[in-house]
Design a protein around this motif. Structure first.
Motif, mmCIF file in Angstrom:
data_model
loop_
_atom_site.group_PDB
_atom_site.id
_atom_site.type_symbol
_atom_site.label_atom_id
_atom_site.label_comp_id
_atom_site.label_asym_id
_atom_site.label_seq_id
_atom_site.Cartn_x
_atom_site.Cartn_y
_atom_site.Cartn_z
ATOM 1 N N ALA A 160 0.807 -1.209 0.000
ATOM 2 C CA ALA A 160 0.000 0.000 0.000
ATOM 3 C C ALA A 160 0.846 1.266 0.000
ATOM 4 C CB ALA A 160 -0.943 0.018 1.207
ATOM 5 N N GLY A 161 2.167 1.133 -0.047
ATOM 6 C CA GLY A 161 3.056 2.284 -0.077
ATOM 7 C C GLY A 161 3.204 2.863 -1.478
ATOM 8 N N GLY A 162 3.956 3.957 -1.566
ATOM 9 C CA GLY A 162 4.140 4.606 -2.862
ATOM 10 C C GLY A 162 4.732 3.683 -3.897
ATOM 11 N N LEU A 163 5.813 2.972 -3.547
ATOM 12 C CA LEU A 163 6.419 2.020 -4.472
ATOM 13 C C LEU A 163 5.570 0.766 -4.617
ATOM 14 C CD1 LEU A 163 10.184 2.304 -3.505
ATOM 15 C CD2 LEU A 163 9.249 2.659 -5.791
ATOM 16 N N GLY A 164 5.074 0.249 -3.502
ATOM 17 C CA GLY A 164 4.336 -1.001 -3.540
ATOM 18 C C GLY A 164 3.136 -0.964 -4.456
ATOM 19 N N ALA A 186 -7.678 -0.909 6.779
ATOM 20 C CA ALA A 186 -7.818 0.367 6.076
ATOM 21 C C ALA A 186 -6.920 0.423 4.849
ATOM 22 C CB ALA A 186 -7.497 1.523 7.021
ATOM 23 N N LYS A 187 -5.689 -0.055 4.995
ATOM 24 C CA LYS A 187 -4.775 -0.045 3.850
ATOM 25 C C LYS A 187 -5.242 -1.024 2.778
ATOM 26 C CE LYS A 187 -0.565 1.653 6.011
ATOM 27 N NZ LYS A 187 0.883 1.462 6.179
ATOM 28 N N LEU A 188 -5.755 -2.176 3.197
ATOM 29 C CA LEU A 188 -6.276 -3.129 2.213
ATOM 30 C C LEU A 188 -7.433 -2.515 1.428
ATOM 31 C CD1 LEU A 188 -6.309 -6.512 4.177
ATOM 32 C CD2 LEU A 188 -4.674 -5.773 2.447
ATOM 33 N N TRP A 189 -8.272 -1.773 2.130
ATOM 34 C CA TRP A 189 -9.418 -1.148 1.464
ATOM 35 C C TRP A 189 -8.949 -0.127 0.434
ATOM 36 C CZ3 TRP A 189 -11.420 3.759 0.898
ATOM 37 C CH2 TRP A 189 -12.732 3.838 0.405
ATOM 38 N N VAL A 190 -8.020 0.742 0.829
ATOM 39 C CA VAL A 190 -7.523 1.759 -0.099
ATOM 40 C C VAL A 190 -6.839 1.099 -1.290
ATOM 41 C CG1 VAL A 190 -5.873 3.651 -0.373
ATOM 42 C CG2 VAL A 190 -7.284 3.523 1.679
ATOM 43 N N LEU A 191 -6.049 0.066 -1.042
ATOM 44 C CA LEU A 191 -5.359 -0.624 -2.124
ATOM 45 C C LEU A 191 -6.355 -1.267 -3.076
ATOM 46 C CD1 LEU A 191 -2.657 -1.508 -3.322
ATOM 47 C CD2 LEU A 191 -2.681 -3.461 -1.756
ATOM 48 N N ARG A 192 -7.385 -1.864 -2.529
ATOM 49 C CA ARG A 192 -8.391 -2.492 -3.387
ATOM 50 C C ARG A 192 -9.114 -1.453 -4.240
ATOM 51 N NH1 ARG A 192 -12.542 -7.349 -1.887
ATOM 52 N NH2 ARG A 192 -13.648 -7.385 -3.869
ATOM 53 N N GLU A 193 -9.463 -0.311 -3.634
ATOM 54 C CA GLU A 193 -10.111 0.755 -4.386
ATOM 55 C C GLU A 193 -9.223 1.236 -5.531
ATOM 56 O OE1 GLU A 193 -13.336 2.457 -3.906
ATOM 57 O OE2 GLU A 193 -13.512 0.413 -3.133
ATOM 58 N N LEU A 194 -7.930 1.359 -5.256
ATOM 59 C CA LEU A 194 -6.992 1.810 -6.289
ATOM 60 C C LEU A 194 -6.922 0.818 -7.433
ATOM 61 C CD1 LEU A 194 -4.654 3.877 -7.045
ATOM 62 C CD2 LEU A 194 -3.126 2.191 -6.036
ATOM 63 N N LEU A 195 -6.937 -0.467 -7.107
ATOM 64 C CA LEU A 195 -6.689 -1.503 -8.104
ATOM 65 C C LEU A 195 -7.939 -2.003 -8.803
ATOM 66 C CD1 LEU A 195 -4.083 -3.562 -6.072
ATOM 67 C CD2 LEU A 195 -3.611 -2.057 -7.999
ATOM 68 N N ARG A 376 4.863 12.349 11.256
ATOM 69 C CA ARG A 376 4.467 11.371 12.272
ATOM 70 C C ARG A 376 3.702 10.212 11.642
ATOM 71 N NH1 ARG A 376 4.910 11.002 17.243
ATOM 72 N NH2 ARG A 376 5.500 13.176 17.578
ATOM 73 N N GLU A 377 2.782 10.517 10.769
ATOM 74 C CA GLU A 377 1.987 9.455 10.136
ATOM 75 C C GLU A 377 2.860 8.553 9.278
ATOM 76 O OE1 GLU A 377 -2.340 11.747 10.014
ATOM 77 O OE2 GLU A 377 -1.128 11.610 8.183
ATOM 78 N N LEU A 378 3.853 9.134 8.615
ATOM 79 C CA LEU A 378 4.763 8.323 7.809
ATOM 80 C C LEU A 378 5.608 7.420 8.701
ATOM 81 C CD1 LEU A 378 5.936 7.624 5.053
ATOM 82 C CD2 LEU A 378 7.461 9.595 5.248
ATOM 83 N N GLU A 379 6.131 7.966 9.780
ATOM 84 C CA GLU A 379 6.954 7.177 10.704
ATOM 85 C C GLU A 379 6.144 6.058 11.368
ATOM 86 O OE1 GLU A 379 10.377 10.062 12.456
ATOM 87 O OE2 GLU A 379 8.321 10.602 12.979
ATOM 88 N N GLU A 380 4.885 6.328 11.625
ATOM 89 C CA GLU A 380 4.033 5.327 12.266
ATOM 90 C C GLU A 380 3.378 4.390 11.260
ATOM 91 O OE1 GLU A 380 1.344 7.647 14.605
ATOM 92 O OE2 GLU A 380 2.859 8.112 16.138
ATOM 93 N N ARG A 381 3.744 4.547 9.996
ATOM 94 C CA ARG A 381 3.259 3.680 8.919
ATOM 95 C C ARG A 381 1.738 3.694 8.838
ATOM 96 N NH1 ARG A 381 6.619 -1.770 8.616
ATOM 97 N NH2 ARG A 381 5.816 -1.590 6.510
ATOM 98 N N ARG A 382 1.177 4.925 8.925
ATOM 99 C CA ARG A 382 -0.261 5.098 8.816
ATOM 100 C C ARG A 382 -0.645 5.739 7.507
ATOM 101 N NH1 ARG A 382 -2.486 8.547 12.460
ATOM 102 N NH2 ARG A 382 -0.580 9.382 13.393
ATOM 103 N N THR A 383 0.243 5.682 6.517
ATOM 104 C CA THR A 383 -0.029 6.317 5.231
ATOM 105 C C THR A 383 -0.207 5.263 4.146
ATOM 106 O OG1 THR A 383 2.330 6.476 4.668
ATOM 107 C CG2 THR A 383 1.358 8.299 5.913
ATOM 108 N N THR A 384 -0.893 5.675 3.082
ATOM 109 C CA THR A 384 -1.063 4.827 1.908
ATOM 110 C C THR A 384 -0.612 5.620 0.694
ATOM 111 O OG1 THR A 384 -2.944 3.687 2.891
ATOM 112 C CG2 THR A 384 -2.685 3.481 0.528
ATOM 113 N N GLY A 385 0.330 5.089 -0.061
ATOM 114 C CA GLY A 385 0.849 5.813 -1.208
ATOM 115 C C GLY A 385 1.886 6.846 -0.800
ATOM 116 N N LYS A 386 2.172 7.760 -1.713
ATOM 117 C CA LYS A 386 3.172 8.787 -1.499
ATOM 118 C C LYS A 386 2.636 9.902 -0.615
ATOM 119 C CE LYS A 386 6.835 11.403 -2.347
ATOM 120 N NZ LYS A 386 8.179 11.079 -1.837
ATOM 121 N N VAL A 387 3.424 10.334 0.365
ATOM 122 C CA VAL A 387 3.021 11.420 1.257
ATOM 123 C C VAL A 387 3.373 12.758 0.589
ATOM 124 C CG1 VAL A 387 3.231 12.429 3.543
ATOM 125 C CG2 VAL A 387 3.375 9.956 3.261
#
Length: 390
Positions: A160-164, A186-195, A376-387
């Motif tokens: 669910a990350g920028g590269l992934g 939440a990340k699975l949901w966003v990834l599924r919506e993207l794909l 903070r959200e990036l460090e806590e791995r609470r982001t999806t995609g590129k910040v």
């Protein structure tokens, strides 16, 4: 002008919105009115005061950031006036004092990319463009190394990350089967919506969280859930994976590598870490392939980072903790990686892929004044995609 600056090293809260003088472009430079600013994991380590490759610590006070997009407001001596008013994106390069978290930024004209038009005839979204000149550039380079084919069975950590998200899309486009690992519902949901719209609907009805071995083109697995490794194995079937993209490292990367054919607990065959290519490639570290069937290639592990902060135990980054790799390890970053050389062609290819719609871009957008929150959200791995700060 508004800028994000810090006077000391420390937690995200050291990042403050301040007023600093507008810069003036010199010879060969332009002034960009920026509307989007890329946030990289490296920005967070520099902010904490953690030196290390590829950049030294900045001098203080500093305005961090090395990726931006906006409109050219003025040009310096020797620069074509035709740039004025054009929407552009730029990567400022390997500099610790980047200055990218500012609303007006001086950029070398040689670093500019005019934003290409998308399918609707308007320029590519600035936040999407930032993703392509940094993250997209790295994705193109790594995919060249990996050389994914329709015969591959691919595992992507941090999917669910920028590269992934880009690795998953391109592997699917190539015809490979993919198991995408992401942390949390939440990340699975966003990834599924993207794909869901990937490949113009070719995957509709084939994207599943629960695996049907050998039938699903894409299976999404929550690696934060108990039993996720067994779920991933079930999705791969008895043959296992042929290729693993790992930019997370640590326990997750090590566990994902165990899914490769030829590794402990996986079927015979081949696997890969980010950075693998067919044939002899600089940066490849071959290992024995116990149990591999006659005539099969070794598994490929393509390694492109360690977002967890610790290394995958199958890579040399693990140093004293490294265990003998049963698969072929190839590197996209680090001292064992082949040199990228001129980065501009990779940036141009990535921008074209996004503008054409082949790559759907995932961004995690945060208001400019809330840069501390973005870190903070990036460090806590609470982001999806590129910040991106907007």
């Amino acid at each position: 002008m508004d800028a994000i600056r810090h006077h000391t090293f420390g937690p995200p809260e050291v990042l403050q919105l301040e007023q600093i003088p507008d810069p003036t472009p010199g010879p060969g430079e332009v002034l960009v009115d920026a509307v989007a600013h890329g946030v990289h994991l490296l920005d967070t380590s520099l902010r904490r005061g953690e030196a290390g490759p590829p950049l030294p610590l900045p001098s203080l006070p500093t305005v961090p950031g090395r990726e931006l997009a906006g409109t050219v407001a003025a040009v310096g001596p020797g620069v074509d006036d035709a740039w004025v008013g054009r929407p552009v994106a730029a990567h400022l390069g390997p500099v610790p004092d980047g200055g990218g978290y500012a609303r007006r930024v001086v950029v070398g004209a040689d670093k500019l990319h005019a934003l290409p038009d998308g399918a609707d005839g308007t320029p590519l979204d600035p936040a999407d463009a930032i993703t392509m000149i940094g993250t997209g550039r790295m994705a193109v380079y790594t995919l060249d190394i990996a050389a994914v084919t329709a015969d591959d069975v691919v595992v992507v950590t941090g999917a669910a990350g920028g590269l992934g998200t880009l690795f998953v899309q391109e592997a699917l486009r190539t015809g490979a089967r993919v198991v995408a690992l992401a942390g949390g519902a939440a990340k699975l949901w966003v990834l599924r919506e993207l794909l869901d719209g990937q490949a113009q609907g070719q995957l509709q009805g084939q994207v599943h969280v629960q695996a049907r071995p050998g039938t699903d083109r894409l299976t999404l697995v929550d690696y934060s859930a108990p039993g996720w490794l067994d779920e991933a194995r079930a999705a791969l079937g008895a043959s296992g994976a042929t290729l693993v993209f790992d930019g997370v490292g640590g326990d997750l990367g090590t566990a994902a590598t165990s899914l490769l054919r030829g590794s402990d607990g996986a079927g015979a065959g081949s696997g890969a870490v980010q950075g693998a290519v067919q044939g002899a490639v600089p940066g490849a570290v071959p290992g024995a392939v116990p149990g591999a069937g006659q005539g099969t290639a070794p598994g490929r592990l393509v390694a492109y980072g360690l977002a967890s902060g610790t290394a995958n135990r199958y890579t040399s980054w693990a140093e004293a903790d490294r265990i003998e790799s049963p698969v072929e390890v190839r590197y996209a970053v680090g001292p064992d990686a082949p040199p990228m050389g001129d980065q501009r062609p990779y940036q141009e290819r990535a921008l074209a892929l996004a503008a054409s719609g082949r790559w759907r871009v995932a961004t995690h957008r945060v208001p400019f004044a809330e840069a501390a929150r973005a870190h903070r959200e990036l460090e806590e791995r609470r982001t999806t995609g590129k910040v991106v700060l907007v």
